[in-house]
Motif scaffolding. Sequence first.
Motif, PDB file in Angstrom:
ATOM      1  N   VAL A  55       0.883  -1.205   0.039  1.00  0.00           N
ATOM      2  CA  VAL A  55      -0.055   0.076   0.063  1.00  0.00           C
ATOM      3  C   VAL A  55       0.655   1.441  -0.038  1.00  0.00           C
ATOM      4  O   VAL A  55       0.474   2.203  -0.898  1.00  0.00           O
ATOM      5  CB  VAL A  55      -0.918   0.068   1.236  1.00  0.00           C
ATOM      6  N   GLU A  56       1.842   1.332   0.793  1.00  0.00           N
ATOM      7  CA  GLU A  56       2.873   2.386   0.959  1.00  0.00           C
ATOM      8  C   GLU A  56       3.574   2.667  -0.445  1.00  0.00           C
ATOM      9  O   GLU A  56       3.746   3.819  -0.760  1.00  0.00           O
ATOM     10  CB  GLU A  56       3.613   2.168   2.001  1.00  0.00           C
ATOM     11  N   ARG A  57       3.834   1.513  -1.016  1.00  0.00           N
ATOM     12  CA  ARG A  57       4.792   1.637  -2.408  1.00  0.00           C
ATOM     13  C   ARG A  57       3.772   2.255  -3.532  1.00  0.00           C
ATOM     14  O   ARG A  57       4.195   3.023  -4.239  1.00  0.00           O
ATOM     15  CB  ARG A  57       5.047   0.543  -2.818  1.00  0.00           C
ATOM     16  N   HIS A  58       2.465   1.675  -3.481  1.00  0.00           N
ATOM     17  CA  HIS A  58       1.382   2.274  -4.421  1.00  0.00           C
ATOM     18  C   HIS A  58       0.910   3.681  -4.073  1.00  0.00           C
ATOM     19  O   HIS A  58       0.538   4.350  -5.161  1.00  0.00           O
ATOM     20  CB  HIS A  58       0.415   1.188  -4.706  1.00  0.00           C
ATOM     21  N   SER A  59       0.879   4.037  -2.805  1.00  0.00           N
ATOM     22  CA  SER A  59       0.293   5.304  -2.453  1.00  0.00           C
ATOM     23  C   SER A  59      -0.979   5.420  -3.052  1.00  0.00           C
ATOM     24  O   SER A  59      -1.004   6.595  -3.678  1.00  0.00           O
ATOM     25  CB  SER A  59       1.331   6.432  -2.721  1.00  0.00           C
ATOM     26  N   PRO A  60      -1.995   4.842  -3.045  1.00  0.00           N
ATOM     27  CA  PRO A  60      -3.327   4.780  -3.837  1.00  0.00           C
ATOM     28  C   PRO A  60      -3.999   5.986  -3.334  1.00  0.00           C
ATOM     29  O   PRO A  60      -4.056   6.531  -2.052  1.00  0.00           O
ATOM     30  CB  PRO A  60      -3.918   3.578  -3.528  1.00  0.00           C
ATOM     31  N   ASP A  61      -5.104   6.519  -4.054  1.00  0.00           N
ATOM     32  CA  ASP A  61      -6.278   7.499  -3.597  1.00  0.00           C
ATOM     33  C   ASP A  61      -7.129   6.756  -2.634  1.00  0.00           C
ATOM     34  O   ASP A  61      -7.765   7.168  -1.717  1.00  0.00           O
ATOM     35  CB  ASP A  61      -6.725   8.066  -4.758  1.00  0.00           C
ATOM     36  N   ILE A  62      -7.420   5.634  -2.820  1.00  0.00           N
ATOM     37  CA  ILE A  62      -8.172   4.702  -2.178  1.00  0.00           C
ATOM     38  C   ILE A  62      -7.904   3.298  -2.178  1.00  0.00           C
ATOM     39  O   ILE A  62      -7.488   2.680  -3.148  1.00  0.00           O
ATOM     40  CB  ILE A  62      -9.697   4.808  -3.124  1.00  0.00           C
ATOM     41  N   VAL A  63      -8.208   2.692  -0.982  1.00  0.00           N
ATOM     42  CA  VAL A  63      -7.782   1.194  -0.879  1.00  0.00           C
ATOM     43  C   VAL A  63      -9.162   0.555  -0.724  1.00  0.00           C
ATOM     44  O   VAL A  63     -10.005   1.070  -0.013  1.00  0.00           O
ATOM     45  CB  VAL A  63      -7.060   0.955   0.533  1.00  0.00           C
ATOM     46  N   GLN A  64      -9.458  -0.491  -1.433  1.00  0.00           N
ATOM     47  CA  GLN A  64     -10.618  -1.189  -1.450  1.00  0.00           C
ATOM     48  C   GLN A  64     -10.634  -2.550  -1.172  1.00  0.00           C
ATOM     49  O   GLN A  64      -9.501  -3.145  -1.605  1.00  0.00           O
ATOM     50  CB  GLN A  64     -11.054  -0.966  -2.900  1.00  0.00           C
ATOM     51  N   THR A  65     -11.274  -3.210  -0.032  1.00  0.00           N
ATOM     52  CA  THR A  65     -11.255  -4.327   0.224  1.00  0.00           C
ATOM     53  C   THR A  65     -12.416  -5.220  -0.094  1.00  0.00           C
ATOM     54  O   THR A  65     -13.417  -4.636   0.129  1.00  0.00           O
ATOM     55  CB  THR A  65     -10.892  -4.552   1.768  1.00  0.00           C
ATOM     56  N   HIS A  66     -12.276  -6.686  -0.578  1.00  0.00           N
ATOM     57  CA  HIS A  66     -13.438  -7.487  -0.712  1.00  0.00           C
ATOM     58  C   HIS A  66     -13.251  -8.633   0.125  1.00  0.00           C
ATOM     59  O   HIS A  66     -12.049  -9.111   0.201  1.00  0.00           O
ATOM     60  CB  HIS A  66     -13.344  -7.865  -2.068  1.00  0.00           C
ATOM     61  N   ASN A  67     -14.384  -8.920   0.729  1.00  0.00           N
ATOM     62  CA  ASN A  67     -14.530 -10.215   1.730  1.00  0.00           C
ATOM     63  C   ASN A  67     -13.868 -10.033   2.971  1.00  0.00           C
ATOM     64  O   ASN A  67     -12.781  -9.093   3.218  1.00  0.00           O
ATOM     65  CB  ASN A  67     -13.877 -11.666   0.968  1.00  0.00           C
ATOM     66  N   LEU A  68     -14.358 -10.616   3.969  1.00  0.00           N
ATOM     67  CA  LEU A  68     -13.980 -10.408   5.411  1.00  0.00           C
ATOM     68  C   LEU A  68     -12.496 -10.378   5.807  1.00  0.00           C
ATOM     69  O   LEU A  68     -12.034  -9.734   6.509  1.00  0.00           O
ATOM     70  CB  LEU A  68     -15.001 -11.008   6.324  1.00  0.00           C
ATOM     71  N   LYS A  69     -11.892 -11.511   5.130  1.00  0.00           N
ATOM     72  CA  LYS A  69     -10.578 -11.611   5.552  1.00  0.00           C
ATOM     73  C   LYS A  69      -9.916 -10.187   5.252  1.00  0.00           C
ATOM     74  O   LYS A  69      -8.861  -9.782   5.903  1.00  0.00           O
ATOM     75  CB  LYS A  69      -9.761 -12.658   4.623  1.00  0.00           C
ATOM     76  N   SER A  70      -9.762  -9.987   4.040  1.00  0.00           N
ATOM     77  CA  SER A  70      -9.160  -8.453   3.599  1.00  0.00           C
ATOM     78  C   SER A  70      -9.610  -7.300   4.452  1.00  0.00           C
ATOM     79  O   SER A  70      -8.724  -6.658   4.791  1.00  0.00           O
ATOM     80  CB  SER A  70      -9.558  -8.284   2.048  1.00  0.00           C
TER      81      SER A  70
END
Length: 414
Positions: free
Chosen positions: A105-120
């Motif tokens: 996540v830090e390397r990509h520095s996204p505008d938005i982080v999006q998670t799918h399913n309860l594990k993520s």
Amino acid sequence: MTCSSTIRLLAIIEAVTVTGPARNLIEFCKCARAHAMAEAPLIETSIVTYCRSGWPEEGRARATTQAASPNPFISAVRAAGIEVIVIPERCRFDVRVIEQLRRVVERHSPDIVQTHNLKSHFLLRLSGLGRRYPWTVFHHGYTATDVKMHLYNQLDYWSLRKAARVITVSQAFVNQMKRRGVSPERIVVVHNSIHPDWSRVSGEEKRAVRTSLGIADDESMILTVGRLSREKGHADLVVALAYLRACHPQLKAKLVIVGDGPEKKRIEKVAAAHHVSEQIVFAGQVPRVAGHYAAADLFALPSHTEGSPNVLLEAMATGLPITATAVGGVPEIVTHNENALLVTPGDPQSMGEAMAQLIKNRPRALELAANARAIVFDQFSPDARLRALVKTYQQLREDRREMTEAALSEVAAK
């Protein structure tokens, strides 16, 4: 070079096969790329997933864009030209994944982080990344197959309460989450979608499917598609078929069940007890299910719980007459007696009668099917879904900008 209108999205998902949420994510990426225009933001998406076969012998995990043995999902993402980052893991809830997740996540520095399913969802909340980046959660509903899964589902609400946005697939799920303490202001409903070209099948393929399944020309093929788990209600559908044969003996029909799962043996026992085993075909997992839809005469969805079922949209896109239980988001998609016949869940007799009506009154069945097909490409197209998601992403990015400016102003005032 990234322009100011570009939204950098990092999607984190656990997936092995290309079904449900995994397929929707890939289709979203394709649609966003196809519709990138000057007046609309470009969505640059990278996908993060997990793989248990990639843990190195020396014991140090390292996220990589190359997996030693890519599963069907990873292969499909790469085939679509989407960047995929694979994080090795040793077990399903391997907390050592969190370190690699932070680095990605830090390397990509996204505008938005999006998670799918309860594990993520769970891993991202534990990582603390949701406090540093705008975090969007996709909520697809739950399958409580046993006590362990039920506990996992309850734990998921702990994650959902901290997300900046929770995107769910039906209003029914909104009500569930509100009761569990998720702020309604953070919840957005975005139904699943279906591509207009999805149902293109040749007449030759259609005939080949019916022949391979042993469907005679004078038999109606009733199709259902889904994982064979208890909440999908397959046993009810078997009893409905028995009712159809007993009360409408002049109607010849076979039930084709596409999918696999832990309930198969129980469904087979129910079929044997009701003397309809010879009228049921267990097709198992099918790589290209469009041919089965095209070969069918009607579609039945007997679920006890649903969100925004892809299989319902697929049946609508194919132009199949539909009977379904009025659960979850199903009544948000189809309307009784306008474009489908809806019945009460757990009522095999009502479903059996609905199937009989669709077989006996073919003109009425085709009218319902045409009505359903007309709305699916208008209201549930990939374009409509893309617009709804982009609107949510733009609002999140604007919220973050305003919070940053407010924080800087506060520091300057001191």
